[in-house]
Design a protein around this motif. Sequence first.
Motif, PDB file in Angstrom:
ATOM      1  N   GLY A 145      41.128  35.672  28.749  1.00  0.00           N
ATOM      2  CA  GLY A 145      41.246  36.312  30.057  1.00  0.00           C
ATOM      3  C   GLY A 145      40.279  35.786  31.091  1.00  0.00           C
ATOM      4  N   LYS A 146      39.702  34.601  30.859  1.00  0.00           N
ATOM      5  CA  LYS A 146      38.711  34.041  31.788  1.00  0.00           C
ATOM      6  C   LYS A 146      39.286  32.923  32.665  1.00  0.00           C
ATOM      7  CE  LYS A 146      34.790  35.137  28.782  1.00  0.00           C
ATOM      8  NZ  LYS A 146      33.629  34.594  28.009  1.00  0.00           N
ATOM      9  N   TYR A 147      40.571  32.652  32.513  1.00  0.00           N
ATOM     10  CA  TYR A 147      41.185  31.599  33.339  1.00  0.00           C
ATOM     11  C   TYR A 147      41.330  32.112  34.764  1.00  0.00           C
ATOM     12  CZ  TYR A 147      44.436  28.000  34.915  1.00  0.00           C
ATOM     13  OH  TYR A 147      45.021  26.975  35.597  1.00  0.00           O
ATOM     14  N   LYS A 148      40.833  31.357  35.718  1.00  0.00           N
ATOM     15  CA  LYS A 148      40.865  31.758  37.119  1.00  0.00           C
ATOM     16  C   LYS A 148      41.692  30.758  37.926  1.00  0.00           C
ATOM     17  CE  LYS A 148      38.048  35.261  36.582  1.00  0.00           C
ATOM     18  NZ  LYS A 148      38.552  36.642  36.710  1.00  0.00           N
ATOM     19  N   PRO A 149      42.923  31.115  38.278  1.00  0.00           N
ATOM     20  CA  PRO A 149      43.724  30.211  39.118  1.00  0.00           C
ATOM     21  C   PRO A 149      43.053  29.967  40.459  1.00  0.00           C
ATOM     22  CG  PRO A 149      45.083  31.972  38.193  1.00  0.00           C
ATOM     23  CD  PRO A 149      43.656  32.330  37.924  1.00  0.00           C
ATOM     24  N   ILE A 150      43.179  28.765  40.958  1.00  0.00           N
ATOM     25  CA  ILE A 150      42.606  28.396  42.261  1.00  0.00           C
ATOM     26  C   ILE A 150      43.565  28.855  43.357  1.00  0.00           C
ATOM     27  CG2 ILE A 150      41.898  26.433  43.702  1.00  0.00           C
ATOM     28  CD1 ILE A 150      41.149  24.972  41.129  1.00  0.00           C
ATOM     29  N   PRO A 151      43.054  29.332  44.504  1.00  0.00           N
ATOM     30  CA  PRO A 151      43.944  29.754  45.595  1.00  0.00           C
ATOM     31  C   PRO A 151      44.931  28.658  45.982  1.00  0.00           C
ATOM     32  CG  PRO A 151      41.686  30.420  46.055  1.00  0.00           C
ATOM     33  CD  PRO A 151      41.636  29.557  44.832  1.00  0.00           C
ATOM     34  N   GLN A 201      47.468  37.177  42.280  1.00  0.00           N
ATOM     35  CA  GLN A 201      46.309  37.535  43.097  1.00  0.00           C
ATOM     36  C   GLN A 201      45.357  36.356  43.340  1.00  0.00           C
ATOM     37  OE1 GLN A 201      44.689  40.847  40.874  1.00  0.00           O
ATOM     38  NE2 GLN A 201      46.143  42.302  41.770  1.00  0.00           N
ATOM     39  N   ALA A 202      45.848  35.145  43.149  1.00  0.00           N
ATOM     40  CA  ALA A 202      44.979  33.961  43.259  1.00  0.00           C
ATOM     41  C   ALA A 202      44.425  33.761  44.663  1.00  0.00           C
ATOM     42  CB  ALA A 202      45.745  32.711  42.822  1.00  0.00           C
TER      43      ALA A 202
END
Length: 432
Positions: free
Chosen positions: A55-61, A173-174
Amino acid sequence: MELIEWILQDENINKAIKSVKKNKGAYGIDKMSVEELDGYFAKHREEIKSQIRNGKYKPIPVRRVYIPKSNGKKRPLGIPTVVDRVVQQATAQVLSLGYDKYFSEHSYGFRPGRSCQQAIEEALVYLNEGYEWVIDLDIEKYFDTVNHDKLISILRERINDAKTLRLVRQFLQAGVMENGLISPSKEGVPQGGPLSPILSNVYLDKLDQELEARGLHFVRYADDCNIFVKSEMAADRVMKSVTSWLERKLRLKVSATKTKVVRPTKSNFLGFTFWKSKDGWKCKPANDRKKRLYAKTRAILCRRKAVARPMKSTFEQLNWLIRGWINYYRIGSMKIFLEEYGQWLRHKVRVVILKQWKKSRRIYLNLQKLNQIIGCGFTHEEIFKVANSRLGWYRRSGMYVVNFAISPEILGRKTKSRPGLVDPLQYYLSNI
């Protein structure tokens, strides 16, 4: 196996990488290109998979861009980074595989083995059964107004995997970068990413279920939906009730000006309109799509630009446009239109050819050569008159000597320097 593990299988990720590379597309805000994907995933694949599992993957805007619409307005697109695009594609592949069997038979958009033409054919079935009043539903800014909580709630009905749902929400929500500023995404499914088509179908499947429960005859392609009924009174009643249902249940706003009840001849669905013959209802390309074809052809044959490039390039662009347009509208009736368009097209091409020849002597020699090849039987005086005429290029290209010498047959012949020009009418007749 949890759904997230199906998404993270190496075989699925490799397929996603291949798909993203094939589609090419613009870069995201990190400016990484699709050519760099293989090298990047060779180094970081396990790290990305671990981040998604934890759950730590952060999509880039996404990068905001605008593309022009036919009505003069602009459509906003969100371009994800190529790495996010691969993760989205891998997720979409698994979701599509699982969801497609649950979707309505009357839904045709973004589904394997389904097309716009099939949607139009179903519409024709309803019209020929007597359902001759059309409710043209238009959802205002659909992709920008999808409610995130409602979408996740709908997904949760079939997906019992918190990690997959969390990944989808993270993409929703990126955020969006526009003019160097990042703004949060509170609603909407950004168009431009591989995940948005399947999510839009999942959301609007609720509408399909409602229309089927009411026993209505309808056809939907993405957010374009037409409902067919037998009377104007029924059409008005259905339009009001369905509009109210969409706003209450799916929190979508229906356009008051664009949503309307029309007769089939006034309808414009997926670029098609309808007409009635003695054999029943049939379809044809809408007038605005015909005008758009003329506009695109004019752009390719812009005299200043077309004269400066090889005819090979011009013919290739024209052939691509003509084949693509006719392949899309092939189920429609357009014989007379294509005959007129073909004549106009060849006249414009002759203008470019004559202007490329430019000098009177070259025009004379080339026309004389064509005269001998085809056997037109023109005299020296007739060809000399054309070559030395003071008329403008457009009028000179309409003279009978030029029309016969640079005939459809000559334009359609493949030579060493260029491909043959497609004859629109003949191509259509050979494909119907």
